[in-house]
Design a protein around this motif. Structure first.
Motif, PDB file in Angstrom:
ATOM      1  N   MET A 182       0.844  -1.205   0.000  1.00 29.83           N
ATOM      2  CA  MET A 182       0.000   0.000   0.000  1.00 29.83           C
ATOM      3  C   MET A 182       0.877   1.251   0.000  1.00 29.83           C
ATOM      4  SD  MET A 182      -3.175  -1.069   0.242  1.00 29.83           S
ATOM      5  CE  MET A 182      -4.488  -0.662   1.347  1.00 29.83           C
ATOM      6  N   PHE A 183       0.401   2.298  -0.638  1.00 31.98           N
ATOM      7  CA  PHE A 183       1.078   3.586  -0.536  1.00 31.98           C
ATOM      8  C   PHE A 183       0.040   4.684  -0.307  1.00 31.98           C
ATOM      9  CE2 PHE A 183      -0.087   3.101  -4.970  1.00 31.98           C
ATOM     10  CZ  PHE A 183      -0.416   4.373  -5.411  1.00 31.98           C
ATOM     11  N   LYS A 184       0.495   5.798   0.305  1.00 31.32           N
ATOM     12  CA  LYS A 184      -0.426   6.903   0.610  1.00 31.32           C
ATOM     13  C   LYS A 184      -0.502   7.862  -0.569  1.00 31.32           C
ATOM     14  CE  LYS A 184      -0.387   7.240   5.611  1.00 31.32           C
ATOM     15  NZ  LYS A 184      -1.549   6.330   5.633  1.00 31.32           N
ATOM     16  N   ALA A 185      -1.696   8.374  -0.804  1.00 27.56           N
ATOM     17  CA  ALA A 185      -1.876   9.286  -1.939  1.00 27.56           C
ATOM     18  C   ALA A 185      -3.052  10.221  -1.662  1.00 27.56           C
ATOM     19  CB  ALA A 185      -2.159   8.493  -3.207  1.00 27.56           C
ATOM     20  N   VAL A 186      -2.997  11.398  -2.271  1.00 26.34           N
ATOM     21  CA  VAL A 186      -4.197  12.242  -2.344  1.00 26.34           C
ATOM     22  C   VAL A 186      -5.053  11.646  -3.457  1.00 26.34           C
ATOM     23  CG1 VAL A 186      -5.112  14.535  -2.887  1.00 26.34           C
ATOM     24  CG2 VAL A 186      -2.946  14.338  -1.637  1.00 26.34           C
ATOM     25  N   MET A 187      -6.302  11.372  -3.163  1.00 24.33           N
ATOM     26  CA  MET A 187      -7.155  10.740  -4.177  1.00 24.33           C
ATOM     27  C   MET A 187      -8.399  11.605  -4.403  1.00 24.33           C
ATOM     28  SD  MET A 187      -7.283   8.080  -6.137  1.00 24.33           S
ATOM     29  CE  MET A 187      -6.444   6.612  -5.570  1.00 24.33           C
ATOM     30  N   ILE A 188      -8.647  11.931  -5.667  1.00 26.24           N
ATOM     31  CA  ILE A 188      -9.851  12.698  -6.023  1.00 26.24           C
ATOM     32  C   ILE A 188     -10.855  11.708  -6.609  1.00 26.24           C
ATOM     33  CG2 ILE A 188     -10.785  14.614  -7.365  1.00 26.24           C
ATOM     34  CD1 ILE A 188      -7.969  15.743  -7.613  1.00 26.24           C
ATOM     35  N   GLU A 189     -12.056  11.718  -6.038  1.00 29.79           N
ATOM     36  CA  GLU A 189     -13.084  10.785  -6.507  1.00 29.79           C
ATOM     37  C   GLU A 189     -14.333  11.564  -6.905  1.00 29.79           C
ATOM     38  OE1 GLU A 189     -12.559   8.749  -2.888  1.00 29.79           O
ATOM     39  OE2 GLU A 189     -11.782   6.933  -3.830  1.00 29.79           O
ATOM     40  N   LYS A 190     -15.130  10.959  -7.759  1.00 28.00           N
ATOM     41  CA  LYS A 190     -16.402  11.585  -8.156  1.00 28.00           C
ATOM     42  C   LYS A 190     -17.519  10.591  -7.928  1.00 28.00           C
ATOM     43  CE  LYS A 190     -17.206  15.138 -11.384  1.00 28.00           C
ATOM     44  NZ  LYS A 190     -16.803  15.757 -12.600  1.00 28.00           N
ATOM     45  N   SER A 191     -18.568  11.041  -7.242  1.00 28.72           N
ATOM     46  CA  SER A 191     -19.678  10.127  -6.985  1.00 28.72           C
ATOM     47  C   SER A 191     -20.649  10.139  -8.174  1.00 28.72           C
ATOM     48  CB  SER A 191     -20.400  10.531  -5.700  1.00 28.72           C
ATOM     49  OG  SER A 191     -20.867  11.842  -5.856  1.00 28.72           O
ATOM     50  N   ALA A 192     -21.619   9.225  -8.126  1.00 26.05           N
ATOM     51  CA  ALA A 192     -22.560   9.085  -9.243  1.00 26.05           C
ATOM     52  C   ALA A 192     -23.315  10.387  -9.512  1.00 26.05           C
ATOM     53  CB  ALA A 192     -23.542   7.954  -8.928  1.00 26.05           C
ATOM     54  N   ASP A 193     -23.551  11.202  -8.458  1.00 23.95           N
ATOM     55  CA  ASP A 193     -24.279  12.463  -8.683  1.00 23.95           C
ATOM     56  C   ASP A 193     -23.348  13.595  -9.120  1.00 23.95           C
ATOM     57  OD1 ASP A 193     -22.903  13.186  -6.422  1.00 23.95           O
ATOM     58  OD2 ASP A 193     -24.662  13.607  -5.178  1.00 23.95           O
ATOM     59  N   GLY A 194     -22.075  13.273  -9.389  1.00 26.02           N
ATOM     60  CA  GLY A 194     -21.148  14.278  -9.924  1.00 26.02           C
ATOM     61  C   GLY A 194     -20.404  15.077  -8.870  1.00 26.02           C
ATOM     62  N   THR A 195     -20.624  14.745  -7.567  1.00 25.66           N
ATOM     63  CA  THR A 195     -19.927  15.484  -6.521  1.00 25.66           C
ATOM     64  C   THR A 195     -18.491  14.989  -6.396  1.00 25.66           C
ATOM     65  OG1 THR A 195     -22.030  15.418  -5.353  1.00 25.66           O
ATOM     66  CG2 THR A 195     -20.140  16.252  -4.111  1.00 25.66           C
ATOM     67  N   GLN A 196     -17.563  15.950  -6.328  1.00 26.12           N
ATOM     68  CA  GLN A 196     -16.150  15.581  -6.187  1.00 26.12           C
ATOM     69  C   GLN A 196     -15.765  15.540  -4.719  1.00 26.12           C
ATOM     70  OE1 GLN A 196     -13.205  17.409  -8.848  1.00 26.12           O
ATOM     71  NE2 GLN A 196     -11.899  17.814  -7.094  1.00 26.12           N
ATOM     72  N   SER A 197     -14.956  14.534  -4.334  1.00 28.63           N
ATOM     73  CA  SER A 197     -14.426  14.501  -2.968  1.00 28.63           C
ATOM     74  C   SER A 197     -12.929  14.201  -3.032  1.00 28.63           C
ATOM     75  CB  SER A 197     -15.150  13.445  -2.134  1.00 28.63           C
ATOM     76  OG  SER A 197     -14.957  12.180  -2.730  1.00 28.63           O
ATOM     77  N   VAL A 198     -12.222  14.674  -2.008  1.00 27.94           N
ATOM     78  CA  VAL A 198     -10.761  14.492  -1.974  1.00 27.94           C
ATOM     79  C   VAL A 198     -10.379  14.002  -0.591  1.00 27.94           C
ATOM     80  CG1 VAL A 198      -8.546  15.593  -2.471  1.00 27.94           C
ATOM     81  CG2 VAL A 198     -10.632  16.607  -3.345  1.00 27.94           C
ATOM     82  N   ALA A 199      -9.488  13.010  -0.546  1.00 29.50           N
ATOM     83  CA  ALA A 199      -9.040  12.484   0.757  1.00 29.50           C
ATOM     84  C   ALA A 199      -7.678  11.839   0.589  1.00 29.50           C
ATOM     85  CB  ALA A 199     -10.046  11.453   1.267  1.00 29.50           C
ATOM     86  N   ILE A 200      -7.006  11.635   1.723  1.00 24.90           N
ATOM     87  CA  ILE A 200      -5.774  10.846   1.707  1.00 24.90           C
ATOM     88  C   ILE A 200      -6.193   9.377   1.803  1.00 24.90           C
ATOM     89  CG2 ILE A 200      -3.568  10.379   2.848  1.00 24.90           C
ATOM     90  CD1 ILE A 200      -3.692  13.247   1.912  1.00 24.90           C
ATOM     91  N   ARG A 201      -5.705   8.560   0.885  1.00 23.59           N
ATOM     92  CA  ARG A 201      -6.094   7.144   0.858  1.00 23.59           C
ATOM     93  C   ARG A 201      -4.854   6.255   0.866  1.00 23.59           C
ATOM     94  NH1 ARG A 201     -11.135   7.630   1.555  1.00 23.59           N
ATOM     95  NH2 ARG A 201     -12.555   8.330  -0.068  1.00 23.59           N
ATOM     96  N   ASP A 202      -5.035   5.029   1.378  1.00 29.44           N
ATOM     97  CA  ASP A 202      -4.022   3.984   1.218  1.00 29.44           C
ATOM     98  C   ASP A 202      -4.392   3.204  -0.032  1.00 29.44           C
ATOM     99  OD1 ASP A 202      -2.339   4.362   3.490  1.00 29.44           O
ATOM    100  OD2 ASP A 202      -4.048   3.720   4.737  1.00 29.44           O
ATOM    101  N   VAL A 203      -3.484   3.171  -0.981  1.00 27.84           N
ATOM    102  CA  VAL A 203      -3.804   2.578  -2.276  1.00 27.84           C
ATOM    103  C   VAL A 203      -2.925   1.335  -2.485  1.00 27.84           C
ATOM    104  CG1 VAL A 203      -3.948   3.049  -4.767  1.00 27.84           C
ATOM    105  CG2 VAL A 203      -4.181   4.934  -3.129  1.00 27.84           C
ATOM    106  N   PRO A 204      -3.525   0.203  -2.896  1.00 26.44           N
ATOM    107  CA  PRO A 204      -2.707  -0.986  -3.174  1.00 26.44           C
ATOM    108  C   PRO A 204      -1.782  -0.727  -4.370  1.00 26.44           C
ATOM    109  CG  PRO A 204      -5.054  -1.533  -3.074  1.00 26.44           C
ATOM    110  CD  PRO A 204      -4.962  -0.046  -3.067  1.00 26.44           C
ATOM    111  N   GLU A 205      -0.536  -1.183  -4.248  1.00 17.17           N
ATOM    112  CA  GLU A 205       0.452  -0.887  -5.279  1.00 17.17           C
ATOM    113  C   GLU A 205       0.084  -1.499  -6.637  1.00 17.17           C
ATOM    114  OE1 GLU A 205       4.315  -0.873  -3.392  1.00 17.17           O
ATOM    115  OE2 GLU A 205       5.221  -0.922  -5.392  1.00 17.17           O
ATOM    116  N   ASP A 206      -0.687  -2.618  -6.591  1.00 11.25           N
ATOM    117  CA  ASP A 206      -1.024  -3.231  -7.880  1.00 11.25           C
ATOM    118  C   ASP A 206      -2.055  -2.413  -8.654  1.00 11.25           C
ATOM    119  OD1 ASP A 206      -3.353  -3.775  -6.524  1.00 11.25           O
ATOM    120  OD2 ASP A 206      -3.071  -5.967  -6.453  1.00 11.25           O
TER     121      ASP A 206
END
Ligand code: NDP
Length: 327
Positions: free
Chosen positions: A1-25
């Protein structure tokens, strides 16, 4: 896992940003994997994180248009594990996962080596803003704007591109006139090498097609009316490098400066810039950078701080450059 700033968009088009642990694969395609040591917060990253500009082309996205670090794995002939590398642009942080993360995987064709004279940290103190400033300076040099031709104007002076442009131009012997909306930054700007300070408001209302001829060269990060007024006040044969839209994207000018004063407008793009220009820019930066001034114009934040700092940057509250240290 590595840490990253992750920008996501939900189905209704709202953007959210958070620090996430992301699998390296889950890292994207690429022939070089880099352990990111430093990234930065550029104007574009701030637009992406806040969602104030349409930068991100696919979700989820790790923002960060630049990074510097050490190669972990490589199938690319130019980069062995342990090599120190820099990435600027190529759509990274827009359509390919970017530098605001502990790990990145990219095409080795996009990477340039860290110049021997610089630390990885210094390359990100410079960052894409500083590399773009160098592209502007080298474009002025290619167009024969030598220091004896007259003053060179720098707009958005207290920002990232502006600060580095002032430092480079003054080091090269130019008389630099800094345009800022923050008069309280006068001591900072003269410390970087500006010889004169002009108020942004002198350039921000629509002016005449031609104004008094003043500047031999210009580095403009603002666009809009400011760029139009800069063009109108260029001396005969003057050269304007346009690299930004910190004011806005319009260009409400006339052809008068171009056909009556032989003014040249040079567009500067750092993202798809060919490799020979990148290498020349980084070589120039390694030679010209003043390490103490660079450190003085840089603030240091962690990955966790990057989300909050993005809004401050767009609100014009941050001076110079922002380095993001990886945990
Ligand atoms: P910063 O936010 O660090 O600096 C921008 C500066 O512009 C501010 O510090 C401020 O300087 C000035 N400014 C802010 N708002 C306005 C406004 N409304 N009108 C006029 N000036 C304003 O950003 P960067 O220096 O990193 O980037 C500057 C621009 O260059 C951005 O538009 C960015 O997208 C662009 N850019 C383009 C690249 C390319 O490849 N072409 C690469 C990198 C950046 P002050 O307070 O001194 O007036």
């Amino acid at each position: 896992m590595f840490k990253a700033v992750m920008i996501e968009k939900s189905a209704d088009g709202t953007q959210s940003v958070a620090i996430r642990d992301v699998p390296e694969d889950q890292l994207p395609e690429g022939d070089v994997t880099v352990r990111v040591e430093y990234s930065t917060l550029n104007y574009k990253d701030a637009l992406a994180i806040t969602g104030r500009g349409p930068i991100v082309r696919s979700f989820p996205m790790i923002p960060g248009v630049d990074f510097a670090g050490v190669v972990e794995n490589s199938q690319h002939p130019d980069f062995a594990p342990g090599a120190r590398v820099i990435l600027n642009g190529w759509g990274v942080g827009e359509k390919h996962w970017g530098g605001l993360a502990q790990k990145a995987r990219v095409s080795g064709d996009w990477l340039v080596p860290v110049p021997a004279q610089l630390t990885t940290r210094q390359t990100m103190e410079i960052g894409t803003a500083g590399y773009t400033a160098m592209l502007c300076v080298q474009a002025l040099q290619r167009e024969d704007v030598t220091p004896d031709k007259g003053p060179v104007l720098v707009t958005g002076a207290a920002g990232g591109v502006g600060s580095v442009a002032i430092m480079l131009l003054s080091r090269l012997g130019y008389h630099v006139v800094a345009v800022t909306g923050r008069p309280e930054e006068e001591a900072y700007l003269t410390g970087l090498g500006a010889s004169e300070i002009r108020a942004r408001q002198d350039f921000s209302t629509p002016g005449k097609p031609l104004d008094k001829a003043r500047w031999a060269g210009a580095v403009d990060v603002a666009g809009g009316v400011i760029l139009a007024n800069v063009c109108a006040s260029m001396a005969y044969g003057g050269v304007v490098t346009a690299c930004g839209l910190a004011s806005d994207m319009s260009f409400p000018s006339t052809v008068a400066p171009f056909i009556l004063r032989g003014v040249t407008l040079v567009g500067i793009d750092s993202v798809m810039c060919p490799k020979h220009r990148r290498l020349a820019a980084w070589a120039g930066l390694a030679e010209l950078i003043d390490a103490a001034k660079l450190a003085a114009m840089t603030s240091d934040i962690t990955l966790d701080d990057a989300i909050e700092a993005a809004a401050s940057l767009l609100d014009g509250k941050i001076r110079g450059r922002v380095v993001v240290r990886m945990p």
